[in-house]
Design an enzyme around this catalytic site. Sequence first.
Site, mmCIF file in Angstrom:
data_model
loop_
_atom_site.group_PDB
_atom_site.id
_atom_site.type_symbol
_atom_site.label_atom_id
_atom_site.label_comp_id
_atom_site.label_asym_id
_atom_site.label_seq_id
_atom_site.Cartn_x
_atom_site.Cartn_y
_atom_site.Cartn_z
ATOM 1 N N GLU A 112 -14.111 -1.698 -2.078
ATOM 2 C CA GLU A 112 -14.327 -1.855 -0.630
ATOM 3 C C GLU A 112 -15.624 -1.180 -0.196
ATOM 4 O O GLU A 112 -15.895 -0.031 -0.557
ATOM 5 C CB GLU A 112 -13.140 -1.250 0.145
ATOM 6 C CG GLU A 112 -13.362 -1.323 1.657
ATOM 7 C CD GLU A 112 -12.128 -1.091 2.509
ATOM 8 O OE1 GLU A 112 -11.033 -0.893 1.942
ATOM 9 O OE2 GLU A 112 -12.268 -1.122 3.748
ATOM 10 N N ASP A 120 0.826 -1.213 0.000
ATOM 11 C CA ASP A 120 0.000 0.000 0.000
ATOM 12 C C ASP A 120 0.855 1.256 0.000
ATOM 13 O O ASP A 120 1.871 1.323 0.708
ATOM 14 C CB ASP A 120 -0.863 0.025 1.266
ATOM 15 C CG ASP A 120 -2.323 -0.207 0.971
ATOM 16 O OD1 ASP A 120 -2.754 -0.002 -0.181
ATOM 17 O OD2 ASP A 120 -3.049 -0.606 1.900
#
Length: 283
Positions: free
Chosen positions: A190, A91
């Site tokens: 998400e 990330d």
Amino acid sequence: MERNINIYMKNTIETFRKQKLNGDKITMLTAYDYSTAKLIDQSGIDSILVGDSLGMTMLGYDSTLSVTMEDMIHHTKAVSRGVENALIVADMPFMSYQTSIYDAVVNAGRLIKEGNAHAVKLEGGATVCEQIKAIVDCQIPVMAHIGLTPQSINAFGGFKVQGKSQETAQRLIDDALKVQEAGAFAVVLEGIPSKLAKIITEKLDIATIGIGAGADCDGQVLVYQDMLAMFSDFKPKFVKYFANIGEVMTSAFMEYSKEVKNGTFPSAEHCYKIDDDIIERLH
Ligand code: KIV
């Protein structure tokens, strides 16, 4: 003489592409350290995400916002030492790519060069397409991430499901198409309604990886402490406990404490020996 060579093919972004084409679901879990990454890799999970969720699960922050590039590189290095096959995605932390295209490229490069990741992930749709394109132009694969993007928690006013109105749902479809066009090899969806995730998955040529986005995504990702019931601060609706490791750990810690206090640990089998005549000659 014929040699018996055991060749392990590492998973690559090409593996993701083939899995999408063949309808073979992609499995992804987070990991942040060597031992866990090794166990996950040995279990045959396709991809490991060194998520900035480590800010919450490993460092105890109440969001991902404080995570630094140094944190991400430190944990990505540890993970990469434990992995033989899984595709490692690291990330990009908050403010490592939003600030400029230059920052995005430099920081993506650090996660590959210093962290040994195979790809990077960053949050956002249309607003980060320039960054995605510039990173991909440097031959670094990018996974995009749209929907309930945790780095936007202050803008969203909390961890709230996204894309429930016609306008926001349409924007997420447009964002998904734009990150694909910018060169992303996959996109995390998400915290969005399952029916919307299905539409996005059908519209895209690249793989969708869902977390709180239903069963029709091309793959699924979970935070490993969530699925092992090791993180008790809160439990999102989309989390399923696949084992109660938190409870197993607590009872093992309690048993250790009991045995140390009552003198049953360590017993002879856990102790090193020395010849008695050496002991007798000591003064
Ligand atoms: O940081 C993370 O673990 C993530 C997943 C929740 C997708 O971004």
